[in-house]
Scaffold this motif. Structure first.
Motif, short mmCIF file in Angstrom:
data_model
loop_
_atom_site.label_atom_id
_atom_site.label_comp_id
_atom_site.label_asym_id
_atom_site.label_seq_id
_atom_site.Cartn_x
_atom_site.Cartn_y
_atom_site.Cartn_z
N ASP A 32 0.72 -1.12 0.12
CA ASP A 32 -0.07 -0.01 -0.16
C ASP A 32 1.05 1.31 -0.03
O ASP A 32 0.43 2.13 -0.85
N GLU A 58 1.28 -1.93 5.20
CA GLU A 58 0.34 -2.20 4.68
C GLU A 58 -0.91 -1.78 5.54
O GLU A 58 -1.03 -1.68 6.53
N SER A 61 -6.99 -4.07 4.91
CA SER A 61 -8.34 -4.01 4.21
C SER A 61 -9.56 -4.42 5.29
O SER A 61 -9.38 -5.36 6.11
N PRO A 62 -10.89 -3.91 4.93
CA PRO A 62 -11.87 -4.27 5.85
C PRO A 62 -12.45 -5.64 5.52
O PRO A 62 -13.22 -6.33 6.41
N SER A 63 -12.22 -6.44 4.32
CA SER A 63 -12.78 -7.35 4.12
C SER A 63 -11.77 -8.30 5.02
O SER A 63 -11.01 -8.27 5.40
N GLY A 66 -9.05 -9.74 3.04
CA GLY A 66 -7.89 -8.71 2.91
C GLY A 66 -7.48 -8.69 4.37
O GLY A 66 -5.99 -8.43 4.30
N ARG A 67 -8.05 -8.70 5.22
CA ARG A 67 -7.43 -8.81 6.55
C ARG A 67 -6.48 -9.91 6.91
O ARG A 67 -5.16 -9.76 7.28
N ASP A 70 -3.37 -9.01 4.70
CA ASP A 70 -2.44 -8.00 5.16
C ASP A 70 -1.76 -8.24 6.53
O ASP A 70 -0.75 -7.74 6.87
N THR A 143 -20.66 -1.52 -3.89
CA THR A 143 -19.66 -2.41 -4.67
C THR A 143 -20.41 -2.90 -5.87
O THR A 143 -21.69 -2.80 -5.85
N ALA A 149 -19.29 -0.83 0.78
CA ALA A 149 -17.95 -0.98 1.52
C ALA A 149 -17.51 0.40 1.89
O ALA A 149 -18.12 1.35 1.41
N THR A 151 -14.97 3.25 2.68
CA THR A 151 -13.85 3.55 2.10
C THR A 151 -13.29 4.69 2.98
O THR A 151 -13.82 6.02 2.98
#
Length: 159
Positions: A32, A58, A61-63, A66-67, A70, A143, A149, A151
């Protein structure tokens, strides 16, 4: 959001680059945020070897996938490449910056900067940071799958 900062010597301000591919033993990664040695990006500002990376950041990510990526999957790759400093910006439940340093092939947590409190981080260069000040109020966005989502709007100090 991917960006790289080319760190200049002699106290000159860092230069902001676009996304940069970091060449690791197992392929290309696009952190990132990356802080790079200026000389290493002089010829090719799009890709650089891991040896030229001073720091990767990094933003978690909220997903859920993704978590996981990362927090668990990326750090061992960065460690294997010998990138000495890894910072992880957690956005939930409140912004927090986890500062880690490579030790014996693994990242060891050195500090946690909490929202609402300025923390001095000494390595790889001195910077004062308040994770709460990095994150402005974000917005909900649709989305393509019909879900919404969050941001966050991020600001990063370019020292």
């Amino acid at each position: 959001m991917a960006a790289a900062y080319r760190r200049r010597s002699g106290g000159a301000p860092a230069e902001v680059l676009g996304p940069v591919n970091v060449v690791l033993p197992d392929g290309l990664f696009v952190p990132d945020i990356a802080v790079l040695d200026a000389a290493a990006t002089a010829d090719d500002p799009v890709a650089c070897d891991a040896e030229a990376v001073l720091l990767v950041v990094e933003i978690v990510s909220p997903s859920s996938s993704g978590r996981r990526t990362d927090r668990l999957l990326k750090p061992p790759y960065y460690a294997e490449a010998g990138i000495e400093h890894l910072w992880r910006l957690e956005l939930e439940p409140v912004p927090a910056l986890i500062v880690s340093e490579l030790e014996n092939g693994r990242y060891v947590e050195r500090a946690v900067a909490e929202a609402g409190r300025t923390t001095l981080i000494e390595k790889p260069f001195p910077v004062e940071v308040d994770p709460g000040a990095l994150v402005r109020q974000g917005r909900w966005r649709p989305t393509r799958w019909g879900r919404r989502a969050w941001t966050p709007a991020l600001r990063w100090p370019c020292a």
